[in-house]
Design an enzyme around this catalytic site. Sequence first.
Site, PDB file in Angstrom:
ATOM      1  N   GLU A  92       5.729   6.329  -6.570  1.00 47.51           N
ATOM      2  CA  GLU A  92       5.251   5.012  -6.151  1.00 47.51           C
ATOM      3  C   GLU A  92       5.899   3.916  -6.994  1.00 47.51           C
ATOM      4  O   GLU A  92       5.910   4.002  -8.226  1.00 47.51           O
ATOM      5  CB  GLU A  92       3.723   4.964  -6.303  1.00 47.51           C
ATOM      6  CG  GLU A  92       3.030   5.890  -5.306  1.00 47.51           C
ATOM      7  CD  GLU A  92       1.774   6.529  -5.874  1.00 47.51           C
ATOM      8  OE1 GLU A  92       1.283   6.074  -6.911  1.00 47.51           O
ATOM      9  OE2 GLU A  92       1.286   7.502  -5.273  1.00 47.51           O
ATOM     10  N   ASP A  95      -4.269   9.871 -15.313  1.00 42.69           N
ATOM     11  CA  ASP A  95      -5.625   9.921 -14.740  1.00 42.69           C
ATOM     12  C   ASP A  95      -5.607  10.272 -13.246  1.00 42.69           C
ATOM     13  O   ASP A  95      -6.609  10.713 -12.704  1.00 42.69           O
ATOM     14  CB  ASP A  95      -6.302   8.566 -14.899  1.00 42.69           C
ATOM     15  CG  ASP A  95      -6.152   7.993 -16.302  1.00 42.69           C
ATOM     16  OD1 ASP A  95      -7.136   7.953 -17.028  1.00 42.69           O
ATOM     17  OD2 ASP A  95      -5.016   7.609 -16.664  1.00 42.69           O
ATOM     18  N   PHE A  96      -4.476  10.031 -12.591  1.00 42.42           N
ATOM     19  CA  PHE A  96      -4.423  10.230 -11.140  1.00 42.42           C
ATOM     20  C   PHE A  96      -4.170  11.690 -10.747  1.00 42.42           C
ATOM     21  O   PHE A  96      -4.135  12.029  -9.576  1.00 42.42           O
ATOM     22  CB  PHE A  96      -3.314   9.374 -10.508  1.00 42.42           C
ATOM     23  CG  PHE A  96      -3.442   7.888 -10.737  1.00 42.42           C
ATOM     24  CD1 PHE A  96      -4.596   7.335 -11.277  1.00 42.42           C
ATOM     25  CD2 PHE A  96      -2.404   7.033 -10.405  1.00 42.42           C
ATOM     26  CE1 PHE A  96      -4.714   5.966 -11.494  1.00 42.42           C
ATOM     27  CE2 PHE A  96      -2.511   5.663 -10.615  1.00 42.42           C
ATOM     28  CZ  PHE A  96      -3.664   5.138 -11.164  1.00 42.42           C
ATOM     29  N   GLU A 138       0.214  11.489  -3.416  1.00 41.31           N
ATOM     30  CA  GLU A 138       0.692  12.327  -4.516  1.00 41.31           C
ATOM     31  C   GLU A 138       0.702  13.807  -4.152  1.00 41.31           C
ATOM     32  O   GLU A 138       1.603  14.547  -4.559  1.00 41.31           O
ATOM     33  CB  GLU A 138      -0.162  12.114  -5.770  1.00 41.31           C
ATOM     34  CG  GLU A 138      -0.026  10.735  -6.405  1.00 41.31           C
ATOM     35  CD  GLU A 138      -0.980   9.713  -5.814  1.00 41.31           C
ATOM     36  OE1 GLU A 138      -1.646  10.018  -4.798  1.00 41.31           O
ATOM     37  OE2 GLU A 138      -1.072   8.600  -6.369  1.00 41.31           O
ATOM     38  N   HIS A 149      -8.131   4.848 -16.338  1.00 40.18           N
ATOM     39  CA  HIS A 149      -6.732   4.465 -16.585  1.00 40.18           C
ATOM     40  C   HIS A 149      -6.371   4.525 -18.065  1.00 40.18           C
ATOM     41  O   HIS A 149      -5.437   3.856 -18.500  1.00 40.18           O
ATOM     42  CB  HIS A 149      -6.463   3.037 -16.070  1.00 40.18           C
ATOM     43  CG  HIS A 149      -6.471   2.910 -14.579  1.00 40.18           C
ATOM     44  ND1 HIS A 149      -7.623   2.950 -13.839  1.00 40.18           N
ATOM     45  CD2 HIS A 149      -5.457   2.751 -13.684  1.00 40.18           C
ATOM     46  CE1 HIS A 149      -7.317   2.809 -12.550  1.00 40.18           C
ATOM     47  NE2 HIS A 149      -6.016   2.700 -12.431  1.00 40.18           N
ATOM     48  N   PHE A 206      -0.174   7.110 -13.556  1.00 45.45           N
ATOM     49  CA  PHE A 206      -1.132   7.296 -14.647  1.00 45.45           C
ATOM     50  C   PHE A 206      -1.570   8.767 -14.644  1.00 45.45           C
ATOM     51  O   PHE A 206      -1.860   9.311 -13.586  1.00 45.45           O
ATOM     52  CB  PHE A 206      -2.394   6.456 -14.431  1.00 45.45           C
ATOM     53  CG  PHE A 206      -2.253   4.983 -14.691  1.00 45.45           C
ATOM     54  CD1 PHE A 206      -2.809   4.397 -15.826  1.00 45.45           C
ATOM     55  CD2 PHE A 206      -1.591   4.170 -13.789  1.00 45.45           C
ATOM     56  CE1 PHE A 206      -2.700   3.032 -16.055  1.00 45.45           C
ATOM     57  CE2 PHE A 206      -1.480   2.806 -14.007  1.00 45.45           C
ATOM     58  CZ  PHE A 206      -2.034   2.235 -15.148  1.00 45.45           C
TER      59      PHE A 206
END
Lengths: 349, 328
Positions: free
Chosen positions: A46, A102-103, A77, A146, A100
């Site tokens: 992205e 976190d994703f 993703e 995040h 990130f």
Amino acid sequence: MSFVEAIAAKPVQKNRNERKLTIAKALNEAIAQEMRRDKNVFLMGEDIGILGAVWGYTGGLLAEFGEERVRDTPISETAFIGAAVGAANLGMRPIVELMFVDFYGVCMDAIYNLAAKSSYHSAGTFKAPMVLTTAVGGGYSDSTQHSQCLYATFAHLPGMKVVMPSNAYDAKGMMTSAIRDDNPVVFMMHKNLQGMGFLGTIQGAIVDVPEDSYTVPLGKANVARDGKDVTIVGLGMTVHQGLEAAKALEKEGVSAEVVDLRSLAPLDRDTICRSVQKTGRLIVVDDDYLSYGVTAEIIATVTERDIQALKCSPKRIAFPDIPVPFARPMEQHCLPNIQKIVAAARSMM
Amino acid sequence: MQPTSKQRLWMYETMVKSRYNEARLSATYMEGKSPLFNMANGPLPGEMHLSDGQEPCAVGLGAHLTKDDYFACHHRSHAQALAKGVDLKRMTAEILGRKAGLSEGRAGHIHIFDYEVLFWSSGIIGQNMGPAVGAALARKMRGEAGIAIACIGEGGANQGGFHEAMNLAAVWKLPFICVIEDNQWAVSVPKAKSTAIASNADRAAAYGMPGERVASNDPDDIFAAVGRAVARARAGEGPSLLELQTVRLQGHFMGDPEVYRPKAEIAAKPEMDPIPHYRRKLIAAGVMTEIEAESIVARAHAEVDEAFAFARSAAEPVPEDAFDKVFV
């Protein structure tokens, strides 16, 4: 070390001016050089095209290599990290951006069941040479989703290499190694070291970077500072905190050695143990969650190999087992810092 | 597009071979599992998902594919693997956990991998979509022949990864085909209770690609539909979606009592079996005689028997082999 040995150990320096780069710029250079060298290397993720990636390391690549090799993706993703596995199986060397860390929750199957097991359950026939880049770390009030590091989550799962540079020199060399590696490599970038205009950067991360291509091996720790009284082990951001703590301790007559892990998987257990053999004291610093994490693994490594090497109980400084809070007083209280490391070292002397 | 006689005979033989292979696997699986059934016991431990009834999907696809086409399959993959040309001896050895197996015993029946013919599988529902899309991307970027297929069940079409991958394949106009084997059952949940529309082919419209549903479980009909999608992919015209209505003649896994399945449907299984239908059809069409059919059956059985003899006499891996191949 004699003078002659010191000269011999020094890498050959070209006659050139020192050139300091941020980690973001160093990564960009490594990727560009590898893309020129090998047409199978390409990027997808992205905002890596015209924006140059949220974490600033893909600027200019779209202009040089075009949309075919620098592919902005939909926010999918699961699809594009899964696609990286299939593309890698057929000879491509994708670099995929997971903005990130976190994703990862939305696409973990593609990472740990598809990429990481590709070699094993196909007996090495379906190779997955891919680099998964992702940013880690908090300290700037980005709250619960995040700001995480999640080193241990990735390093716990077999089949992928997990690395993070603490400075631009290592960043370039390790990225080059990661792209050339035939295995999946999770390449973490610490936000506080990256060199972004919108976020402060630890100056120690911005170092001299040779223009020519070079590699820094994955799986090798680096002794960032020599010392004899205590070993401070960290990675990424916490290496710099360890170095600052070492400076403060020096004034108190305490000589601290700082080990930069650089790689969590494979983990360079020898370098850690060698350092603790020398110093007899161990502090592990980690901005990931405390329990079941990097700190426990390092301490277990040292005590399993030779508990007699330790003059006192090891200490760990890590993020407590709570989500990362937003408000500054709470978050800063939880993060590792120089003062916590200095206090821990003092208490061990 | 209609199959030639040669292709029809190949489809019949491959279906027969697959069915007999499943029968032998089933018998082997049950060894050491009585009087008390425990899937950990016997020469073939673990889970076992048989593909009885779904052979037409496999052969209708396999008839169009080459070894350069990347095929990402699901957990019920034996028939598909045979139709793709996977080495049967090494596949059987893998299923029996032998060193001579495709993955040297590391993977087992859920994970059939054969790089020689680019057969790939994953046991996580719907997650084979991404890798197939990526394989199609690699073919396109490298300018190579070869397309990519992901084969999922109708249950897999309700995974988020399905949507993501379909959209990505369409946005990048890749040589990709998503094949949904609709056997009506996602373990114990019937399609009507899990899926808001009757035909998953309708979902193709959401991705701007053609979608087609084949409801007959007849190899010739599947061959024709697959042929259209494959031609499209090879011509660089982009991805397609196919839903093939088929039938799961066995339980989800061996040991599944199928208490959820209506009694009438269980009773109708023999009538739903596609292989006798196809045999009668080919004989009626003059493609083969009864005698030729029997010789095809004998040849298919002999090949499977040979694979089992090879696998059963093959050595097991040594424990230390477990530590190899984690990394390349």
